[in-house]
Design an enzyme around this catalytic site. Structure first.
Site, mmCIF file in Angstrom:
data_model
loop_
_atom_site.group_PDB
_atom_site.id
_atom_site.type_symbol
_atom_site.label_atom_id
_atom_site.label_comp_id
_atom_site.label_asym_id
_atom_site.label_seq_id
_atom_site.Cartn_x
_atom_site.Cartn_y
_atom_site.Cartn_z
ATOM 1 N N GLY A 132 -1.887 -12.100 -0.077
ATOM 2 C CA GLY A 132 -1.168 -13.011 0.806
ATOM 3 C C GLY A 132 -0.104 -13.794 0.049
ATOM 4 O O GLY A 132 -0.386 -14.838 -0.537
ATOM 5 N N GLU A 248 2.798 -5.887 -10.141
ATOM 6 C CA GLU A 248 3.201 -5.197 -8.925
ATOM 7 C C GLU A 248 4.469 -4.399 -9.183
ATOM 8 O O GLU A 248 4.617 -3.277 -8.717
ATOM 9 C CB GLU A 248 3.415 -6.217 -7.801
ATOM 10 C CG GLU A 248 3.673 -5.543 -6.457
ATOM 11 C CD GLU A 248 3.850 -6.530 -5.316
ATOM 12 O OE1 GLU A 248 3.870 -7.748 -5.580
ATOM 13 O OE2 GLU A 248 3.975 -6.068 -4.172
#
Lengths: 387, 379
Positions: A132, A248
């Site tokens: 999130g 990421e």
């Protein structure tokens, strides 16, 4: 025989004995990838046995320490395992955001108790995590996020909305950036962990141009999060987030080349029957780029493991890797011609070429846009003024 | 093998970098000789210093008195040559000729290698026929004549041909122009009768020749390797030369990029350093990415070549193509971002542009090698 050659031999033998032939086939669709989690189901026995053998050996997360569910492999050993799995075309036994993103953050910032608990769960595929980060008003400018956790003594009460939450509707837990101090932009965010089954959490899939819905909007309405469920210090979650974004970017950058060492031109020729000269030239130019980027991927990993290389290098990798992947899909569409336009025909596996092509357009947006990557390279590597 | 320099290679890189920045600098070498209209296009003193440093024999085996190192190490020296635009016969002598002579017999190696290692002698290679590199077709003929051969034909783009004590000539001893077999390599001494050279200065101030062979008589002992079996030696030589030229191109890219990024931090317009403008920042960052990738491709190709891997040839072409397009981008961006002064002879950035152009053509340009990538990949 050197230790590393001995390890290679052992790895070969182990893979031979434990990797079923079905798991040596290329991944064809979502169902071929095992994501783990409370609601996970194996597609077939081969997938189950391959996952279990790896989980048992620590090979779902080979470089993690043994006490956290890994195999404790060092840099050269990890490279050998990757090479040997690549050699037989072995599928990853488990894919998850826990492995790629939360895990590295916990290894660096987690308490011992958190590591033992959460990392083992991830390695064993028990809990499926989602992330999130982004909010409707906070994309590239992530730090402007507003989701707020009100301090209630032994817990926070979280209210707000996240967007682009990958597979939120299938995830068990979320790692989430929550503002805990409205007066401090960078040092007012806490990196929280909580159960998606908590009261007040709801998700809504977002339909994308590809016709698929891998992302959700996620809403928090008075969600109670116990105070111990945060990583790093309270109000210092931005440090964790930045570190994690690095991971990421590495992950997404792998999509463009990674260890790939073969040319796509030959594959396209087989699909298309013949190539017109201009397309052939475009493919050859792409192959030069992709093969060079493959070497860069190898160099990047080698340097990272040895602690060399610039810390902002993942931004460069992400930029080039994602741009290449988009170009690759443009070429595949061109080579496929009108056949590749088919949206749901059986021959195209339900529109795989076109849906896959559209999906890649997000590569250079998610996890930091190409433009943001170039900003970071300009500032942190080239040291350009005011960047 | 990890894709970065080990400790020994890092040490070599340090000493090559220091040496080239001091002794091989643009001011001391390229501009110095250019402004004196030097007929060699380089300084012989520097070439002897290369010998003292051990660079000249970097690819020559230890038995033959060289350092016995590989293409990775040779590339380290070449990247510094590229960065400083150092004019020298290193690429033609120590990479191309040394690789070919390494395949020759004891007699040939004894005849030529000591002069190479000491930096006394300079070697050239004569491969191209016509304005584009196309070694698949070789028309220059060497016919059997007595115990030796008679050489007839013309070669172009013979770099350092006019300064060379010996040039290696690829000639056809049998078959037709486009045959793979039937090629033989000859070591041709400079003063043989029937050899005439038309010297031309190139855009980067280096010297090349159009070489004409008119019934040049050669002894049998001028043959490097096997008669009719020269293609294999030629390919070895080309692989080493191409990856070497690619390494030099990476040096050109990096030198030009560093100079340009520095300039972005100095030049002010509209009351700002121009490096503050995002339009330029993104282009500089993109260029940085390309240079990093080109360098990785070159090291990968060098390692595969040194390991004798089958895939080396493909990666050599990837490296030459990628290094060429990157270097071209670097010099174009360099001149553009320098603005008006980038067009002046006084600034060095234009010298990078000239060198890039000459290196790009040498041993096959990016189009040639991209075509090869397609062919070697089966399409």
């Amino acid at each position: 025989m050197s230790d590393i050659e001995q390890f290679r031999q052992e790895t070969r033998d182990w893979l031979e004995a434990n990797c079923p032939p079905e798991m040596r086939q290329p991944v064809r669709d979502e169902g071929d990838v095992y994501w783990g989690g409370r609601r996970a189901k194996f597609k077939n026995d081969a997938q189950k046995s391959w996952f279990e053998a790896c989980a048992d050996k620590g090979y779902t997360v080979p470089a993690w320490p043994k006490e956290y569910g890994g195999a404790g492999l060092d840099g050269p050993q990890s490279k050998v395992l990757r090479q040997e799995m690549g050699r037989i075309g072995a599928r990853p036994p488990l894919s998850s955001f826990g492995i790629w993103m939360l895990g590295p953050a916990l290894l660096k910032f987690g308490t011992e108790e958190q590591k033992v608990h959460y990392l083992n769960e991830i390695a064993q595929g028990k809990i499926r995590w989602c992330q999130g980060y982004s909010e409707p008003g906070s994309g590239s400018d992530l730090v402007s996020m507003q989701t707020f956790g009100e301090d209630k003594g032994d817990h926070w009460v979280v209210n707000g909305q996240k967007i682009w939450t990958s597979y939120a509707d299938e995830a068990d837990w979320i790692f989430c950036l929550v503002r805990t101090d409205k007066t401090n932009k960078y040092q007012g965010i806490t990196f929280m962990l909580f159960d998606m089954e908590s009261k007040g959490v709801s998700t809504k899939p977002i339909l994308l141009i590809s016709g698929n819905s891998p992302f959700c909007e996620t809403f928090f309405d008075d969600v109670e999060v116990p105070k111990e469920q945060h990583v790093g210090e309270i109000n210092r979650g931005w440090d964790v987030a930045k570190y994690l974004l690095g991971h990421e970017r590495e992950m997404i950058s792998g999509a463009g080349g990674g260890d790939r060492t073969s040319a796509i031109g030959a594959t396209m020729l087989r699909h298309a029957g013949e190539l017109d000269p201009m397309l052939r030239a475009d493919l050859a130019k792409f192959d030069v780029e992709a093969l060079a980027y493959g070497a860069m991927g190898e160099k990047f990993l080698d340097e990272m493991k040895a602690g060399k290389g610039h810390p902002a290098q993942p931004n460069m990798m992400k930029y080039v890797g994602t741009e290449l992947n988009k170009r690759r899909h443009e070429l595949m569409m061109a080579a496929g011609g009108s056949r590749s336009l088919e949206w749901d025909s059986e021959e195209t596996g339900g529109g795989k070429p076109s849906r896959g092509w559209l999906r890649t357009k997000a590569n250079s947006i998610e996890g930091g846009t190409s433009e943001v990557m170039l900003n970071v390279v300009a500032k942190r590597i080239l040291d350009l003024p005011g960047a | 093998m990890a894709l970065f320099y080990d400790d020994d290679q890092s040490m070599l890189a340090d000493s090559a970098s220091q040496f080239m920045a001091e002794e091989g600098s643009i001011k001391k070498q390229l501009r110095h000789w250019r402004d004196r209209d030097c007929k060699d296009g380089f300084g012989h003193e520097l070439w002897k210093q290369f010998g003292e440093m051990g660079f000249t024999g970097i690819l020559v085996s230890e038995e033959d008195g060289g350092l016995g190192m590989g293409n990775v190490e040779a590339g380290i020296v070449l990247e510094e040559i590229g960065r400083n635009l150092t004019p020298s016969p290193f690429l033609t002598s120590s990479i191309l000729a040394a690789t070919a002579l390494g395949q020759g017999n004891n007699d040939l190696r004894g005849r030529y290698l000591p002069g190479l290692i000491s930096g006394e002698h300079v070697f050239a290679v004569a491969i191209d026929e016509g304005a584009k590199h196309r070694p698949e077709r070789i028309k220059t003929k060497a016919e059997k004549s007595g115990n030796g051969f008679k050489l007839n034909g013309q070669k172009d783009f013979v770099i350092h041909g006019v300064s060379a004590d010996m040039m290696i000539v690829a000639a056809r001893t049998s078959g037709s122009d486009d045959d793979n077999d039937g090629i033989t390599l000859f070591a041709v001494p400079k003063d043989v009768s029937g050899l005439s050279q038309d010297a031309v200065r190139l855009v980067d101030s280096s010297m090349a020749t159009h070489a004409k062979f008119d019934n040049v008589e050669l002894d049998g002992d001028a043959v490097i390797g096997e008669v009719d079996g020269g293609r294999e030696v030629l390919n070895k030589m080309l692989n080493a030369g191409r990856v070497g030229a690619a390494a030099e191109s990476v040096g050109v890219s990096a030198g030009s990029m560093d100079m340009t990024v520095d300039y972005l931090k100095q030049r002010k317009q509209f009351g700002k350093l121009i490096g503050e403008f995002q339009a330029l920042q993104h282009r500089a960052a993109h260029l940085y990415s390309e240079v990093e990738i080109a360098r990785a491709a070159v090291i990968k190709a060098q390692q595969l070549l040194d390991a004798g891997a089958e895939s080396a040839e493909l990666m050599v072409s990837v490296a030459k193509a990628k290094a060429g397009t990157t270097s071209n981008l670097s010099v174009r961006e360099g001149v553009q971002m320098h603005g008006g002064i980038g067009m002046t002879d006084e600034y060095d950035i234009g010298l990078y542009m000239k060198r890039d152009r000459a290196l790009a053509e040498f041993l096959g340009d990016a189009n040639y090698h991209t075509e090869r990538v397609a062919q070697l990949s089966g399409y």
